[in-house]
Design a protein around this motif. Structure first.
Motif, short mmCIF file in Angstrom:
data_model
loop_
_atom_site.label_atom_id
_atom_site.label_comp_id
_atom_site.label_asym_id
_atom_site.label_seq_id
_atom_site.Cartn_x
_atom_site.Cartn_y
_atom_site.Cartn_z
N PRO A 89 0.86 -1.29 0.02
CA PRO A 89 0.01 -0.07 -0.04
C PRO A 89 0.91 1.10 -0.03
N PRO A 90 0.20 2.35 -0.40
CA PRO A 90 1.19 3.58 -0.56
C PRO A 90 1.22 4.17 0.64
N PRO A 91 2.57 4.76 0.97
CA PRO A 91 2.90 5.15 2.56
C PRO A 91 1.74 6.36 2.74
N PHE A 92 1.61 6.42 3.91
CA PHE A 92 0.55 7.57 4.52
C PHE A 92 1.37 8.66 4.91
N HIS A 93 1.14 9.85 4.20
CA HIS A 93 1.91 11.05 4.60
C HIS A 93 0.82 12.19 5.18
N ILE A 94 1.47 12.79 5.85
CA ILE A 94 0.40 13.85 6.47
C ILE A 94 0.97 15.32 5.84
N LYS A 95 0.27 15.97 5.42
CA LYS A 95 0.47 17.27 4.51
C LYS A 95 0.69 18.30 5.47
N GLY A 96 1.79 19.17 5.54
CA GLY A 96 1.70 20.34 6.13
C GLY A 96 1.67 20.28 7.76
N ARG A 97 1.21 21.49 8.45
CA ARG A 97 1.19 21.39 9.70
C ARG A 97 -0.05 21.00 10.08
N PRO A 98 -0.35 20.34 11.55
CA PRO A 98 -1.62 20.11 11.80
C PRO A 98 -2.55 21.23 12.05
N THR A 99 -3.83 20.83 11.82
CA THR A 99 -4.86 21.91 11.99
C THR A 99 -5.02 22.04 13.46
N LYS A 100 -6.05 23.05 13.89
CA LYS A 100 -6.31 23.44 15.13
C LYS A 100 -7.03 22.26 15.89
N ARG A 101 -7.82 21.53 15.23
CA ARG A 101 -8.36 20.41 15.77
C ARG A 101 -7.42 19.05 15.91
N ASP A 102 -6.56 18.84 14.92
CA ASP A 102 -5.43 17.87 15.04
C ASP A 102 -4.60 18.37 16.42
N ARG A 103 -4.37 19.39 16.46
CA ARG A 103 -3.58 19.96 17.70
C ARG A 103 -4.09 19.37 19.02
N ARG A 104 -5.59 19.76 19.31
CA ARG A 104 -6.08 19.48 20.46
C ARG A 104 -6.35 18.06 20.52
N VAL A 105 -6.52 17.33 19.56
CA VAL A 105 -6.17 16.01 19.77
C VAL A 105 -4.78 15.32 20.17
N ILE A 106 -4.00 15.75 19.61
CA ILE A 106 -2.42 15.48 20.11
C ILE A 106 -2.13 15.95 21.26
N GLU A 107 -2.69 16.95 21.74
CA GLU A 107 -2.47 17.46 23.39
C GLU A 107 -3.18 16.62 24.16
N ARG A 108 -4.53 16.03 23.71
CA ARG A 108 -5.22 15.58 24.81
C ARG A 108 -4.46 13.91 24.90
N PHE A 109 -4.01 13.38 23.76
CA PHE A 109 -3.26 12.21 23.84
C PHE A 109 -2.06 12.41 24.75
N ILE A 110 -1.25 13.40 24.55
CA ILE A 110 -0.04 13.52 25.39
C ILE A 110 -0.41 13.73 26.87
N PHE A 111 -1.44 14.57 27.10
CA PHE A 111 -1.50 14.88 28.50
C PHE A 111 -2.23 13.53 29.21
N ASN A 112 -2.98 13.10 28.68
CA ASN A 112 -3.67 11.68 29.05
C ASN A 112 -2.69 10.58 29.72
N HIS A 113 -1.46 10.50 28.78
CA HIS A 113 -0.63 9.53 28.83
C HIS A 113 0.43 9.84 29.77
N ASP A 114 0.48 11.34 30.35
CA ASP A 114 1.46 11.60 30.90
C ASP A 114 1.44 11.14 32.77
N GLU A 115 -0.04 11.13 32.96
CA GLU A 115 -0.59 10.87 34.11
C GLU A 115 -0.15 9.56 34.63
N PHE A 116 0.04 8.46 33.69
CA PHE A 116 0.43 7.11 34.22
C PHE A 116 1.67 7.01 34.50
#
Length: 134
Positions: A107-134
């Motif tokens: 299958p073709p490689p998956f590439h993310i184009k450009g910078r993350p959107t505001k929504r993408d950044r929120r999802v990333i931050e939520r993921f990072i902050f939820n995993h730091d608590e463990f």
């Protein structure tokens, strides 16, 4: 292939450039220095003198070429002239075709184009902050 004044000796890096395996002579020399080109099974230096009948193994990316030197040339010519300088083994051709078919089937490689959107950044931050608590 050769003019009236036959070439008796030729440097490997110049020959690889003339045979159109590399776009520039410096790229050919770099590949030789990194051990991606061998002559008769031995590592070489770019100034190694080639003679007709030598067996070269050339690795470019995922592909490997096993070729026999038929003619010598210091000058880069057309592709048809370059193809007359060597003969590739049948086993080498089959291996390259098999590898090309395998790579094409993946299958073709998956590439993310450009910078993350505001929504993408929120999802990333939520993921990072939820995993730091463990």
């Amino acid at each position: 292939m050769q003019s009236d004044d036959t070439i008796e000796k030729c440097r490997v890096d110049k020959w690889l450039f003339a045979a159109r395996f590399f776009k520039t002579r410096s790229l050919a020399a770099e590949a030789i220095d990194r051990g991606r080109v061998t002559v008769n099974g031995q590592r070489i230096k770019p100034a190694k003198i080639l003679v007709a009948g030598d067996i070269l193994t050339i690795r470019i990316d995922n592909y490997q070429y096993d070729i026999e030197v038929l003619g010598l040339s210091n000058k880069r010519g057309s592709a048809t002239v370059a193809q007359q300088l060597y003969r590739e083994t049948e086993e080498s051709k089959q291996q390259r075709e098999l590898l090309a078919a395998r790579l094409k089937a993946q299958p073709p490689p998956f590439h993310i184009k450009g910078r993350p959107t505001k929504r993408d950044r929120r999802v990333i931050e939520r993921f990072i902050f939820n995993h730091d608590e463990f």
